[in-house]
Design a protein around this motif. Structure first.
Motif, PDB file in Angstrom:
ATOM      1  N   ASN A 127       0.825  -1.209   0.000  1.00  0.00           N
ATOM      2  CA  ASN A 127       0.000   0.000   0.000  1.00  0.00           C
ATOM      3  C   ASN A 127       0.860   1.260   0.000  1.00  0.00           C
ATOM      4  N   PHE A 128       1.970   1.217   0.739  1.00  0.00           N
ATOM      5  CA  PHE A 128       2.859   2.385   0.799  1.00  0.00           C
ATOM      6  C   PHE A 128       3.445   2.693  -0.571  1.00  0.00           C
ATOM      7  N   SER A 132       2.245   6.224  -1.818  1.00  0.00           N
ATOM      8  CA  SER A 132       3.229   7.259  -1.523  1.00  0.00           C
ATOM      9  C   SER A 132       4.448   7.277  -2.436  1.00  0.00           C
ATOM     10  N   PHE A 133       4.817   6.130  -3.010  1.00  0.00           N
ATOM     11  CA  PHE A 133       6.035   6.066  -3.801  1.00  0.00           C
ATOM     12  C   PHE A 133       5.779   6.199  -5.298  1.00  0.00           C
ATOM     13  N   ILE A 134       4.764   5.503  -5.800  1.00  0.00           N
ATOM     14  CA  ILE A 134       4.501   5.483  -7.237  1.00  0.00           C
ATOM     15  C   ILE A 134       3.938   6.805  -7.772  1.00  0.00           C
ATOM     16  N   LEU A 185      11.845   6.472 -10.837  1.00  0.00           N
ATOM     17  CA  LEU A 185      11.560   5.916  -9.515  1.00  0.00           C
ATOM     18  C   LEU A 185      12.250   6.680  -8.391  1.00  0.00           C
ATOM     19  N   PHE A 186      13.473   7.138  -8.644  1.00  0.00           N
ATOM     20  CA  PHE A 186      14.262   7.699  -7.551  1.00  0.00           C
ATOM     21  C   PHE A 186      14.664   9.161  -7.751  1.00  0.00           C
ATOM     22  N   ALA A 248      13.799  10.903  -4.180  1.00  0.00           N
ATOM     23  CA  ALA A 248      12.536  10.194  -3.940  1.00  0.00           C
ATOM     24  C   ALA A 248      12.381   9.775  -2.479  1.00  0.00           C
ATOM     25  N   LEU A 249      13.502   9.545  -1.794  1.00  0.00           N
ATOM     26  CA  LEU A 249      13.426   9.091  -0.405  1.00  0.00           C
ATOM     27  C   LEU A 249      13.893  10.160   0.581  1.00  0.00           C
ATOM     28  N   ALA A 250      13.985  11.389   0.113  1.00  0.00           N
ATOM     29  CA  ALA A 250      14.493  12.470   0.965  1.00  0.00           C
ATOM     30  C   ALA A 250      13.655  12.641   2.231  1.00  0.00           C
TER      31      ALA A 250
END
Length: 421
Positions: A127-128, A132-134, A185-186, A248-250
């Motif tokens: 779900n995340f 939240s990521f895609i 993605l990133f 993307a992960l900041a």
């Protein structure tokens, strides 16, 4: 290939595995490992479609191979995909060395309903990714640089003339997908990742050399130790550092929404899944788009629905994902060669997407390219779901499917424009 020569050894192998699978114990598991070892090498040498279709022609859509039961009947495969799945250390055709992959390897985690005690890790991470990521990744693909990547791909394909050879296509697509996905993605575009790093990342996930391919090195019986593959260890750590520190992960923080997975661990999980699915799966899909759609088939590139269906039909005919492995939680009857056979709890059964997507009962003349099939969307199984939709997360729907289909459609349009110019 003359199939007559192979009928006897393949029949003996399949029937023996059927016998062993129905009688699970230490000895039968050991013997099944031997069959798996031999057949996974054959599968890798001859290719998925040749390995699977020759057995389908001998036994029907469902049969025993690779130390498990493969289900190519569309209806039965759809049931497997829809039910809560108990997973193990399996990936496509292969058994994997779990210790060489992330501890919470998303593709190995079982659904909440299939775990005792109940474990929500898979559902939360799934779900995340979807919530939240895609979405930010999908937004990034609208930037002009992504069309520039596609234009560069087409130029590479034109170097030796159109249509390109399959080998030229494969090489050009691998370079393209590596660059495209690292940015999509990133957020690792030009200035944040070097050409040398991209070259090593491509090698890490696409190399045919098992000492340089991250996934292949973790396949049983190969199971290369890290000391035998310093390139893999060095390059994966480099890639992991890039991902962990990526835009993307900041803002990533462990929380209940992501099962309190640390940033480093999440980076490990998402990079492995990306290498397998976003890199490998989408590259296969793009190669199919460029080589399997008949050049003479008319496609209105200004009609988004027509382009989408053409891309989806190409994906159906040559599925980028072949086997979804499920461990049965109760005794299960499966139709094998015209008779019902019961398999015990714990049997590994693979929904064979390749064969299910060529089921004549569902897709008449399945090898014919026909994007006008009425059930093309509703019966599609290519993204670990029954029917394709862009909005539902589901239990195990591929969270990156919209990006994969966008890439495929954009590549198709650019290629058709180039060939008609």
């Amino acid at each position: 290939m003359c199939t007559c020569f192979w009928r006897l050894p393949i029949t003996l192998s399949s029937n023996t595995q059927l016998f062993l699978l129905r009688r699970p114990n230490f000895i039968t598991r050991f013997l099944l490992t031997i069959f798996y070892t031999v057949e996974v090498l054959i599968y890798s040498l001859v290719g998925a479609k040749a390995f699977l279709t020759i057995r389908r022609d001998f036994f029907g859509p469902n049969f025993c191979a690779l130390g498990k039961v493969l289900v190519g009947d569309h209806e039965a495969a759809a049931v497997l995909l829809n039910q809560p799945q108990k997973r193990g250390d399996f990936l496509g055709r292969a058994r994997m060395v779990a210790s060489r992959l992330p501890e919470k390897m998303l593709l190995f985690l079982s659904d909440t309903e299939a775990t005792k005690p109940k474990d929500e890790t898979h559902q939360k991470l799934h779900n995340f990714l979807w919530d939240s990521f895609i979405p930010p990744a999908m937004e990034r693909t609208a930037q002009p640089v992504f069309q520039a990547y596609i234009d560069e791909l087409i130029k590479d394909l034109q170097k030796n003339g159109l249509p390109p050879s399959k080998n030229d296509t494969r090489n050009a697509v691998e370079v393209f997908i590596t660059k495209y996905m690292m940015n999509a993605l990133f957020g690792l575009g030009s200035g944040l990742v070097t050409e040398a790093q991209l070259k090593d990342i491509r090698t890490l996930f696409f190399s045919t050399n098992p000492m340089r391919n991250y996934v292949t090195a973790a396949v049983k019986p190969l199971r290369l130790s890290s000391c035998c593959s310093p390139f893999i260890t060095r390059t994966y750590e480099m890639t992991l550092d890039l991902v962990e520190n990526s835009p993307a992960l900041a803002d990533y923080e462990p929380s209940e929404a992501n099962a309190f997975v640390s940033k480093r661990e999440f980076s490990d999980i998402i990079m492995t899944v990306a290498g397998i699915a976003a890199f490998g799966g989408t590259a296969n899909q793009c190669v199919n788009i460029l080589t399997e759609i008949p050049d003479e088939y008319p496609i209105d590139v200004d009609n988004k629905v027509e382009v989408f269906k053409a891309a989806l039909e190409a994906t159906r005919r040559r599925s980028p994902v072949n086997n979804v492995n499920v461990i049965m939680q109760e005794a299960t009857e499966i139709d094998i060669n015209g008779r019902k056979v019961e398999f015990p709890v714990g049997t590994v059964v693979a929904a064979c997407i390749c064969l299910a997507s060529l089921d004549e009962k569902v897709y008449p003349n399945p090898d014919t390219f026909n994007p006008k099939r009425e059930n093309l969307v509703s019966a599609n199984l290519n993204f670990n779901m029954v029917g394709f939709n862009t909005t539902e997360n589901g239990r195990r729907n591929c969270p990156g499917r919209n990006i994969a289909m966008k890439v495929a459609c954009d590549v198709l349009v650019a290629y058709r424009n180039a060939t008609s110019a």
